[in-house]
Design a protein around this motif. Structure first.
Motif, PDB file in Angstrom:
ATOM      1  N   ILE A   1      68.433  99.774  50.443  1.00  0.00           N
ATOM      2  CA  ILE A   1      67.233  99.321  49.747  1.00  0.00           C
ATOM      3  C   ILE A   1      66.054  99.785  50.590  1.00  0.00           C
ATOM      4  N   GLU A   2      65.238 100.649  49.993  1.00  0.00           N
ATOM      5  CA  GLU A   2      64.096 101.226  50.724  1.00  0.00           C
ATOM      6  C   GLU A   2      62.859 101.157  49.845  1.00  0.00           C
ATOM      7  N   VAL A   3      61.761 100.632  50.385  1.00  0.00           N
ATOM      8  CA  VAL A   3      60.515 100.540  49.624  1.00  0.00           C
ATOM      9  C   VAL A   3      59.555 101.651  50.035  1.00  0.00           C
ATOM     10  N   ARG A   4      58.670 101.981  49.115  1.00  0.00           N
ATOM     11  CA  ARG A   4      57.693 103.041  49.338  1.00  0.00           C
ATOM     12  C   ARG A   4      56.547 102.543  50.224  1.00  0.00           C
ATOM     13  N   ASP A   5      55.874 103.482  50.884  1.00  0.00           N
ATOM     14  CA  ASP A   5      54.686 103.107  51.640  1.00  0.00           C
ATOM     15  C   ASP A   5      53.481 102.972  50.724  1.00  0.00           C
ATOM     16  N   GLU A   6      53.498 103.676  49.585  1.00  0.00           N
ATOM     17  CA  GLU A   6      52.441 103.552  48.588  1.00  0.00           C
ATOM     18  C   GLU A   6      53.089 103.241  47.246  1.00  0.00           C
ATOM     19  N   ILE A   7      52.717 102.124  46.635  1.00  0.00           N
ATOM     20  CA  ILE A   7      53.331 101.711  45.384  1.00  0.00           C
ATOM     21  C   ILE A   7      52.663 102.422  44.217  1.00  0.00           C
ATOM     22  N   ASP A   8      53.460 103.168  43.449  1.00  0.00           N
ATOM     23  CA  ASP A   8      52.989 103.806  42.232  1.00  0.00           C
ATOM     24  C   ASP A   8      53.459 102.983  41.037  1.00  0.00           C
ATOM     25  N   ASP A   9      54.750 102.976  40.799  1.00  0.00           N
ATOM     26  CA  ASP A   9      55.314 102.181  39.707  1.00  0.00           C
ATOM     27  C   ASP A   9      56.524 101.426  40.235  1.00  0.00           C
ATOM     28  N   ILE A  10      57.657 102.104  40.315  1.00  0.00           N
ATOM     29  CA  ILE A  10      58.856 101.487  40.894  1.00  0.00           C
ATOM     30  C   ILE A  10      58.659 101.399  42.406  1.00  0.00           C
ATOM     31  N   PRO A  11      58.865 100.232  42.990  1.00  0.00           N
ATOM     32  CA  PRO A  11      58.575 100.102  44.425  1.00  0.00           C
ATOM     33  C   PRO A  11      59.641 100.692  45.330  1.00  0.00           C
ATOM     34  N   PHE A  12      60.772 101.120  44.761  1.00  0.00           N
ATOM     35  CA  PHE A  12      61.902 101.543  45.591  1.00  0.00           C
ATOM     36  C   PHE A  12      62.041 103.056  45.658  1.00  0.00           C
ATOM     37  N   VAL A  13      62.240 103.557  46.865  1.00  0.00           N
ATOM     38  CA  VAL A  13      62.680 104.928  47.068  1.00  0.00           C
ATOM     39  C   VAL A  13      64.170 105.003  46.800  1.00  0.00           C
ATOM     40  N   SER A  14      64.896 104.002  47.270  1.00  0.00           N
ATOM     41  CA  SER A  14      66.327 103.895  46.986  1.00  0.00           C
ATOM     42  C   SER A  14      66.670 102.436  46.730  1.00  0.00           C
ATOM     43  N   TRP A  15      67.619 102.243  45.828  1.00  0.00           N
ATOM     44  CA  TRP A  15      68.089 100.900  45.467  1.00  0.00           C
ATOM     45  C   TRP A  15      69.545 101.063  45.057  1.00  0.00           C
ATOM     46  N   ASP A  16      70.446 100.669  45.925  1.00  0.00           N
ATOM     47  CA  ASP A  16      71.879 100.904  45.721  1.00  0.00           C
ATOM     48  C   ASP A  16      72.630  99.693  46.253  1.00  0.00           C
ATOM     49  N   ILE A  17      73.097  98.851  45.346  1.00  0.00           N
ATOM     50  CA  ILE A  17      73.708  97.583  45.732  1.00  0.00           C
ATOM     51  C   ILE A  17      74.883  97.310  44.807  1.00  0.00           C
ATOM     52  N   ASN A  18      75.932  96.678  45.318  1.00  0.00           N
ATOM     53  CA  ASN A  18      77.109  96.451  44.487  1.00  0.00           C
ATOM     54  C   ASN A  18      77.738  95.101  44.773  1.00  0.00           C
ATOM     55  N   LEU A  19      78.450  94.595  43.779  1.00  0.00           N
ATOM     56  CA  LEU A  19      79.185  93.344  43.893  1.00  0.00           C
ATOM     57  C   LEU A  19      80.631  93.591  43.508  1.00  0.00           C
ATOM     58  N   LEU A  20      81.544  93.179  44.382  1.00  0.00           N
ATOM     59  CA  LEU A  20      82.979  93.296  44.159  1.00  0.00           C
ATOM     60  C   LEU A  20      83.606  91.910  44.234  1.00  0.00           C
ATOM     61  N   LEU A  21      84.491  91.597  43.306  1.00  0.00           N
ATOM     62  CA  LEU A  21      85.282  90.375  43.385  1.00  0.00           C
ATOM     63  C   LEU A  21      86.675  90.757  43.866  1.00  0.00           C
ATOM     64  N   GLU A  22      86.957  90.428  45.127  1.00  0.00           N
ATOM     65  CA  GLU A  22      88.209  90.816  45.779  1.00  0.00           C
ATOM     66  C   GLU A  22      89.247  89.718  45.589  1.00  0.00           C
ATOM     67  N   TYR A  23      90.274  90.013  44.790  1.00  0.00           N
ATOM     68  CA  TYR A  23      91.330  89.031  44.518  1.00  0.00           C
ATOM     69  C   TYR A  23      92.382  89.045  45.622  1.00  0.00           C
ATOM     70  N   ALA A  24      92.888  87.853  45.909  1.00  0.00           N
ATOM     71  CA  ALA A  24      93.931  87.735  46.932  1.00  0.00           C
ATOM     72  C   ALA A  24      95.222  88.402  46.466  1.00  0.00           C
ATOM     73  N   ASP A  25      95.528  88.297  45.175  1.00  0.00           N
ATOM     74  CA  ASP A  25      96.716  88.913  44.589  1.00  0.00           C
ATOM     75  C   ASP A  25      96.454  90.401  44.395  1.00  0.00           C
ATOM     76  N   GLN A  26      97.207  91.231  45.096  1.00  0.00           N
ATOM     77  CA  GLN A  26      96.961  92.669  45.050  1.00  0.00           C
ATOM     78  C   GLN A  26      97.440  93.323  43.757  1.00  0.00           C
ATOM     79  N   GLU A  27      97.910  92.516  42.805  1.00  0.00           N
ATOM     80  CA  GLU A  27      98.243  93.039  41.490  1.00  0.00           C
ATOM     81  C   GLU A  27      97.102  92.838  40.504  1.00  0.00           C
ATOM     82  N   VAL A  28      96.053  92.147  40.929  1.00  0.00           N
ATOM     83  CA  VAL A  28      94.952  91.812  40.030  1.00  0.00           C
ATOM     84  C   VAL A  28      93.805  92.803  40.228  1.00  0.00           C
TER      85      VAL A  28
END
Length: 228
Positions: free
Chosen positions: A84-111
């Protein structure tokens, strides 16, 4: 219209630290997850500048406490921030980069392990400039747990680490979020800071689309080729 407000590197670092503390005290975040957020905050705090960025190591995602789904299967939410990186000068979108993820890690390795990936379009990529996709390969030795990243790319307002943490808390630890966090002054200060960073550009797009004399779709307005 509300303007984008970019916090300083110190303000964001302190907000990340407070997020880790409050979620740990509420037994939503694991100690390892707290350490990961605090490490990112410390690196951010020590790199002053109008433009700033933070990330979490791929081998050290933000780990939450154990959950149980409706079928009685155990899983752990894991949040990763590639950048996640913000710009030094805001034009429209404030991010130079925005890369985030969510994983649900199941205990059962068959799931199968559900995974959601949020990022900005690449320059030549088709899709809304800020988008959500489902899937992603994270289990190199157990490919049955993953699905490939596929279309559609859903038009989505950006969420930073703090807003993602709130979504996870509200979704998987609802009773605790409602009783310990939702009305807490410090929690809402943190959330508001991130909302004022992430949401105004998206709200401006909605407002402009709805108020245009010859209105097109909001999706078209957000399409990558129309934003470059």
């Amino acid at each position: 219209m509300i303007e984008t407000t970019v916090p300083t590197h110190a303000e964001m670092a302190n907000a990340l630290r407070s997020t880790a503390t409050l979620l740990l005290e509420a037994n939503i975040l694991s100690p390892q997850g707290s350490d990961t957020i605090n490490s990112a905050a410390n690196r951010l705090y020590n790199k002053p500048g109008k433009a700033w960025s933070y990330a979490t190591p791929s081998a050290q995602p933000v780990l939450f406490e154990l959950c149980v789904d409706r079928a009685g299967r155990q899983f752990i939410p894991k949040l990763g921030v590639a950048s996640i990186e913000v710009r030094d000068e805001i034009d429209d979108i404030p991010f130079v980069s925005w890369d985030i993820n969510l994983l649900l890690e199941y205990a059962d390795q068959e799931v199968h392990c559900p995974r959601w990936h949020f990022d900005l379009c690449n320059p030549e990529q088709a899709g809304p400039i800020t988008h959500l996709q489902y899937g992603g390969n994270k289990h190199l030795n157990l490919p049955n747990l993953d699905v490939r990243v596929r279309e559609p790319r859903w038009n989505a307002a950006p969420l930073d680490l703090i807003l993602m943490c709130e979504t996870i808390a509200a979704s998987f630890y609802q009773d605790t979020w409602e009783s310990q966090l939702r009305d807490l002054t410090r929690w809402n200060e943190i959330i508001q800071q991130s909302q004022r960073l992430c949401f105004p550009y998206y709200l401006r797009g909605l407002y402009n689309t709805l108020n245009a004399a010859a209105a097109g779709s909001h999706l078209s307005a957000c399409w990558n080729s129309n934003c470059n």
